[in-house]
Scaffold this motif. Structure first.
Motif, short mmCIF file in Angstrom:
data_model
loop_
_atom_site.label_atom_id
_atom_site.label_comp_id
_atom_site.label_asym_id
_atom_site.label_seq_id
_atom_site.Cartn_x
_atom_site.Cartn_y
_atom_site.Cartn_z
N GLU A 228 0.69 -1.09 0.01
CA GLU A 228 -0.09 -0.25 -0.10
C GLU A 228 0.85 1.14 0.17
O GLU A 228 0.31 2.14 -0.41
CB GLU A 228 -0.94 0.04 1.13
CG GLU A 228 -2.07 -0.99 1.22
CD GLU A 228 -2.99 -0.74 0.25
OE1 GLU A 228 -3.50 0.37 0.01
OE2 GLU A 228 -3.41 -1.67 -0.48
N LYS A 229 2.16 1.11 0.52
CA LYS A 229 3.12 2.30 0.46
C LYS A 229 4.40 1.72 0.65
O LYS A 229 4.57 0.69 1.36
CB LYS A 229 2.68 3.12 1.85
CG LYS A 229 3.56 4.20 2.02
CD LYS A 229 3.06 4.87 3.43
CE LYS A 229 4.04 6.24 3.79
NZ LYS A 229 3.51 6.89 4.75
N ILE A 230 5.42 2.33 0.06
CA ILE A 230 6.96 1.98 -0.01
C ILE A 230 7.71 3.22 0.85
O ILE A 230 7.34 4.30 0.30
CB ILE A 230 7.46 1.73 -1.27
CG1 ILE A 230 6.39 0.42 -2.00
CG2 ILE A 230 8.89 1.44 -1.40
CD1 ILE A 230 6.86 -0.69 -1.33
N PHE A 231 8.43 3.09 1.71
CA PHE A 231 9.28 4.06 2.11
C PHE A 231 10.65 3.44 2.31
O PHE A 231 10.84 2.53 2.48
CB PHE A 231 8.55 4.67 3.39
CG PHE A 231 8.55 4.00 4.64
CD1 PHE A 231 9.30 4.19 5.58
CD2 PHE A 231 7.21 3.14 4.49
CE1 PHE A 231 9.13 3.12 6.69
CE2 PHE A 231 7.04 2.33 5.66
CZ PHE A 231 7.87 2.28 6.69
N ILE A 232 11.55 4.48 2.44
CA ILE A 232 13.05 4.09 2.59
C ILE A 232 13.86 4.96 3.90
O ILE A 232 13.32 5.99 3.82
CB ILE A 232 13.89 4.41 1.38
CG1 ILE A 232 13.49 3.64 0.34
CG2 ILE A 232 15.42 4.23 1.68
CD1 ILE A 232 13.99 4.19 -1.11
N THR A 233 14.16 4.14 4.73
CA THR A 233 14.98 4.97 5.86
C THR A 233 16.31 4.43 5.74
O THR A 233 16.93 3.72 5.28
CB THR A 233 14.40 4.34 7.16
OG1 THR A 233 14.56 2.93 7.41
CG2 THR A 233 13.08 4.59 7.45
N ALA A 234 17.09 5.60 6.65
CA ALA A 234 18.66 5.27 6.72
C ALA A 234 18.84 4.69 8.21
O ALA A 234 17.98 5.08 9.08
CB ALA A 234 19.29 6.54 6.72
N LEU B 208 13.61 8.95 8.00
CA LEU B 208 13.01 8.93 6.57
C LEU B 208 13.85 9.57 5.70
O LEU B 208 14.00 10.71 5.92
CB LEU B 208 11.48 9.31 7.11
CG LEU B 208 10.58 8.93 5.69
CD1 LEU B 208 10.31 7.47 5.35
CD2 LEU B 208 9.41 9.92 5.91
N ILE B 209 13.76 8.87 4.55
CA ILE B 209 14.73 9.58 3.46
C ILE B 209 13.75 9.70 2.32
O ILE B 209 13.54 10.77 1.79
CB ILE B 209 15.70 8.31 2.92
CG1 ILE B 209 16.79 8.10 4.10
CG2 ILE B 209 16.42 9.02 1.90
CD1 ILE B 209 17.52 9.47 4.64
N LEU B 210 12.80 8.72 1.84
CA LEU B 210 12.03 8.63 0.83
C LEU B 210 10.66 8.07 1.12
O LEU B 210 10.73 6.89 1.59
CB LEU B 210 12.55 8.24 -0.43
CG LEU B 210 13.63 9.06 -1.37
CD1 LEU B 210 14.14 8.34 -2.33
CD2 LEU B 210 13.14 10.31 -1.89
N SER B 211 9.58 8.53 0.56
CA SER B 211 8.12 7.79 0.86
C SER B 211 7.31 7.96 -0.23
O SER B 211 7.48 9.17 -0.80
CB SER B 211 7.73 8.34 2.18
OG SER B 211 6.34 7.74 2.31
N THR B 212 6.44 7.10 -0.51
CA THR B 212 5.33 7.33 -1.56
C THR B 212 4.11 7.56 -0.68
O THR B 212 4.17 7.44 0.58
CB THR B 212 5.10 5.91 -2.19
OG1 THR B 212 4.56 5.01 -1.39
CG2 THR B 212 6.30 5.55 -3.34
N SER B 213 3.15 8.27 -1.19
CA SER B 213 1.73 8.19 -0.46
C SER B 213 1.28 6.85 -0.63
O SER B 213 1.82 5.95 -1.24
CB SER B 213 1.14 9.23 -1.12
OG SER B 213 0.92 8.84 -2.73
#
Length: 126
Positions: free
Chosen positions: A100-106, A119-124
């Motif tokens: 439902e959602k994808i996100f990238i963390t460091a 949090l680095i990048l995230s989709t809605s």
């Protein structure tokens, strides 16, 4: 007889990042014939993870499922094998869970089970 085929593919852009403002990318999710989901990520201008403030060791990719479960689905390596001098990165995986959602963390460790706060990048939500 007329046949109609509906694509089960979604292409969603990452939202602007305050942590890495120049980073741009998108996520493509496609359902395959086995009812699994192929997730492909392409990112440009992603800074090396050790250049962040604070510095980290890994970019970890997370998926929020349709059941609101957060899963670690892998890491984006920031070495020369995945990232060129133009700071491009890609990631690909297959999952049986509907994203439902994808996100990238460091993160400091790649095998963690809950995302950290960087949090680095995230989709809605798709």
């Amino acid at each position: 007889m007329v046949w109609s085929f509906v694509s089960c593919s979604k292409n969603v852009a990452f939202q602007n990042s305050s942590a890495v403002p120049a980073a741009q990318g998108n996520v493509t999710v496609k359902k395959d014939s086995n009812k699994n989901y192929l997730i492909k990520i392409k990112i440009a201008n992603l800074a090396e993870v050790n250049r962040l403030e604070p510095s980290r060791n890994f970019y970890v990719v997370w998926m929020e499922t349709d059941e609101a479960v957060i899963k670690n689905i892998g890491q984006i390596k920031s070495d020369s094998g995945f990232m060129s001098s133009k700071l491009k990165a890609s990631f690909e995986t297959v999952t049986s869970f509907k994203p439902e959602k994808i996100f990238i963390t460091a993160e400091d460790h790649a095998d963690i089970t809950t995302p950290g706060t960087q949090l680095i990048l995230s989709t809605s939500k798709f």
